[in-house]
Enzyme design. Structure first.
Site, short mmCIF file in Angstrom:
data_model
loop_
_atom_site.label_atom_id
_atom_site.label_comp_id
_atom_site.label_asym_id
_atom_site.label_seq_id
_atom_site.Cartn_x
_atom_site.Cartn_y
_atom_site.Cartn_z
N TYR A 57 -12.90 7.76 -13.67
CA TYR A 57 -12.96 6.49 -12.92
C TYR A 57 -13.51 5.38 -13.82
O TYR A 57 -12.94 4.28 -13.87
CB TYR A 57 -13.84 6.69 -11.69
CG TYR A 57 -13.92 5.53 -10.73
CD1 TYR A 57 -12.86 5.22 -9.89
CD2 TYR A 57 -15.07 4.76 -10.63
CE1 TYR A 57 -12.94 4.16 -8.99
CE2 TYR A 57 -15.17 3.71 -9.74
CZ TYR A 57 -14.10 3.41 -8.92
OH TYR A 57 -14.19 2.37 -8.02
N ASP A 97 3.79 2.69 -4.50
CA ASP A 97 2.88 3.55 -5.26
C ASP A 97 2.67 2.82 -6.58
O ASP A 97 3.58 2.74 -7.41
CB ASP A 97 3.50 4.93 -5.48
CG ASP A 97 2.59 5.84 -6.30
OD1 ASP A 97 1.59 5.34 -6.87
OD2 ASP A 97 2.89 7.03 -6.39
N VAL A 98 1.48 2.27 -6.78
CA VAL A 98 1.27 1.41 -7.95
C VAL A 98 1.37 2.17 -9.28
O VAL A 98 1.47 1.56 -10.34
CB VAL A 98 -0.08 0.65 -7.88
CG1 VAL A 98 -0.09 -0.34 -6.73
CG2 VAL A 98 -1.27 1.60 -7.82
N LYS A 156 -11.61 1.95 -14.92
CA LYS A 156 -12.15 0.65 -14.51
C LYS A 156 -12.56 -0.20 -15.73
O LYS A 156 -12.55 -1.42 -15.66
CB LYS A 156 -13.34 0.86 -13.56
CG LYS A 156 -12.93 1.46 -12.21
CD LYS A 156 -11.94 0.57 -11.47
CE LYS A 156 -11.67 1.07 -10.07
NZ LYS A 156 -10.72 0.20 -9.34
N ASP A 168 0.86 -1.19 0.00
CA ASP A 168 0.00 0.00 0.00
C ASP A 168 0.89 1.24 0.00
O ASP A 168 2.03 1.21 0.46
CB ASP A 168 -0.88 0.00 1.26
CG ASP A 168 -2.17 0.80 1.08
OD1 ASP A 168 -3.24 0.18 0.92
OD2 ASP A 168 -2.10 2.05 1.07
P1 NAI Z 1 -10.08 2.08 0.44
O1 NAI Z 1 -9.87 3.52 0.29
O2 NAI Z 1 -10.55 1.53 1.75
O3 NAI Z 1 -8.74 1.29 0.03
C1 NAI Z 1 -7.93 1.70 -1.03
C2 NAI Z 1 -6.47 1.49 -0.65
O4 NAI Z 1 -5.66 1.78 -1.79
C3 NAI Z 1 -6.01 2.41 0.48
O5 NAI Z 1 -5.38 1.66 1.51
C4 NAI Z 1 -5.04 3.35 -0.20
O6 NAI Z 1 -3.97 3.80 0.65
C5 NAI Z 1 -4.51 2.49 -1.33
N1 NAI Z 1 -3.93 3.28 -2.42
C6 NAI Z 1 -4.44 4.43 -2.97
N2 NAI Z 1 -3.60 4.89 -3.91
C7 NAI Z 1 -2.55 4.02 -3.97
C8 NAI Z 1 -1.36 3.96 -4.75
N3 NAI Z 1 -1.06 4.92 -5.66
N4 NAI Z 1 -0.52 2.92 -4.56
C9 NAI Z 1 -0.79 1.97 -3.63
N5 NAI Z 1 -1.89 2.00 -2.84
C10 NAI Z 1 -2.76 3.00 -3.02
O7 NAI Z 1 -11.13 1.67 -0.70
P2 NAI Z 1 -11.80 0.28 -1.14
O8 NAI Z 1 -13.24 0.53 -1.25
O9 NAI Z 1 -11.31 -0.85 -0.33
O10 NAI Z 1 -11.24 0.20 -2.62
C11 NAI Z 1 -10.50 -0.90 -3.11
C12 NAI Z 1 -10.76 -1.01 -4.60
O11 NAI Z 1 -12.14 -1.31 -4.81
C13 NAI Z 1 -10.48 0.27 -5.40
O12 NAI Z 1 -9.84 -0.08 -6.61
C14 NAI Z 1 -11.87 0.82 -5.66
O13 NAI Z 1 -11.92 1.60 -6.82
C15 NAI Z 1 -12.65 -0.45 -5.81
N6 NAI Z 1 -14.10 -0.34 -5.66
C16 NAI Z 1 -14.64 0.02 -4.44
C17 NAI Z 1 -16.01 0.13 -4.32
C18 NAI Z 1 -16.66 0.52 -3.03
O14 NAI Z 1 -17.89 0.70 -3.03
N7 NAI Z 1 -15.94 0.66 -1.93
C19 NAI Z 1 -16.90 -0.16 -5.45
C20 NAI Z 1 -16.22 -0.56 -6.66
C21 NAI Z 1 -14.86 -0.65 -6.74
#
Ligand code: NAI
Length: 250
Positions: free
Chosen positions: A158, A64-65, A162, A36
């Site tokens: 977004y 950082d991905v 996606k 992360d």
């Molecule tokens: P979250 O915000 O809880 O987790 C996202 C994580 O990605 C965080 O720990 C953040 O620090 C990390 N991150 C952000 N930018 C980064 C980078 N450049 N390099 C490495 N790590 C990075 O959000 P969530 O909901 O768990 O999201 C996970 C995935 O699910 C994302 O791709 C999001 O787009 C996707 N998603 C989420 C939905 C929702 O309703 N929560 C719905 C559809 C997709």
């Protein structure tokens, strides 16, 4: 123990869906690199895993991905710590957006593409090379979204990122099949994580009402599906999209 002796990388593993998947994978017998951009939070997740009785099953890495060099180093780190790689869950992402005509391309388009789109490409490329060199197959799971298949308010960039994730998944399955590698995309609907929790209670209620059970999905419910997809039980699921949206898209 569906994932016994498997080594996995989970990007975005410090929070939300990624964090829940770290816990699920470890309970299924995997060893996991919690990768992360937020190292402090990733280390907390590793501490949670240790406190749950799985000492040594998880390690943290800062990545950082959006940087291929960092993603390559992340894969090398998993190999160094755990001796190989079997599964990569390309899940890190950011959300949000403005109406198209209010965009500043450098602010409202480029970062989304660099993280949500390029980040997944980088993970596929670095892990794919590792899988090829190891010669024991591998599984790639990519987090897309319901918005990867439809237009939505405030989601221009977004949705583009996606949608690319779905395309990458199909092409990766096609290109890497000869190395015994599978690739699957998941499309979550509305999951109760910090990405969603930043919105007002009213909007969260609207999101919940759009799903068939009338509730936000728990991150653990997504993690259960990801663990199945990562396991050998899902060997015939390849190059496709698994909708984990509680009926939102139906
Ligand atoms: P979250 O915000 O809880 O987790 C996202 C994580 O990605 C965080 O720990 C953040 O620090 C990390 N991150 C952000 N930018 C980064 C980078 N450049 N390099 C490495 N790590 C990075 O959000 P969530 O909901 O768990 O999201 C996970 C995935 O699910 C994302 O791709 C999001 O787009 C996707 N998603 C989420 C939905 C929702 O309703 N929560 C719905 C559809 C997709």
């Amino acid at each position: 123990m569906r994932l016994e002796n498997k080594v996995a990388i989970i990007t975005g593993g410090a929070s939300g869906i990624g964090r829940a998947t770290v816990h699920k994978f470890v309970r299924e017998g995997a060893r996991v690199l919690v990768a992360d951009i937020n190292l402090e939070q990733a280390e907390k997740v590793v501490a949670e895993v240790t406190a749950a009785g799985f000492e040594g099953a998880a390690a943290a890495a800062q990545v950082d991905v959006s940087s291929y060099a960092e993603v390559e180093a992340m894969v090398a780190r998993a190999v160094e710590v755990f001796g190989g790689l079997d599964v990569i869950f390309n899940n890190a992402g950011i959300a949000g957006g403005k109406p198209l005509l209010e965009h500043d391309p450098e602010v409202d388009y480029a970062p989304m593409i660099r993280i949500d789109q390029d980040g997944v490409y980088h993970g596929i490329l670095a892990a794919g090379r590792q899988f090829r060199d190891q010669g024991r197959g591998g599984v790639i799971i990519n987090t897309s979204s319901i918005y990867g298949e439809q237009a939505a308010e405030l989601a221009f960039s977004y949705s583009a990122a996606k949608a690319a994730v779905i395309s990458f998944t199909r092409s990766a399955a096609y290109e890497l099949a000869e190395y015994g590698v599978r690739a699957v995309a998941i499309t979550p609907g509305r999951v109760g994580t910090p990405i969603i929790n930043q919105f007002s209670e009213e909007l969260r209620q609207t999101f919940a009402s759009e799903q068939m059970r009338g509730a936000l999905t728990e991150p653990e419910e997504i993690a259960n599906v990801v663990a199945f997809l990562a396991s050998d039980e899902a060997n015939v699921i390849n190059g496709t999209v698994v909708h984990v949206d509680d009926g939102y898209s139906s």
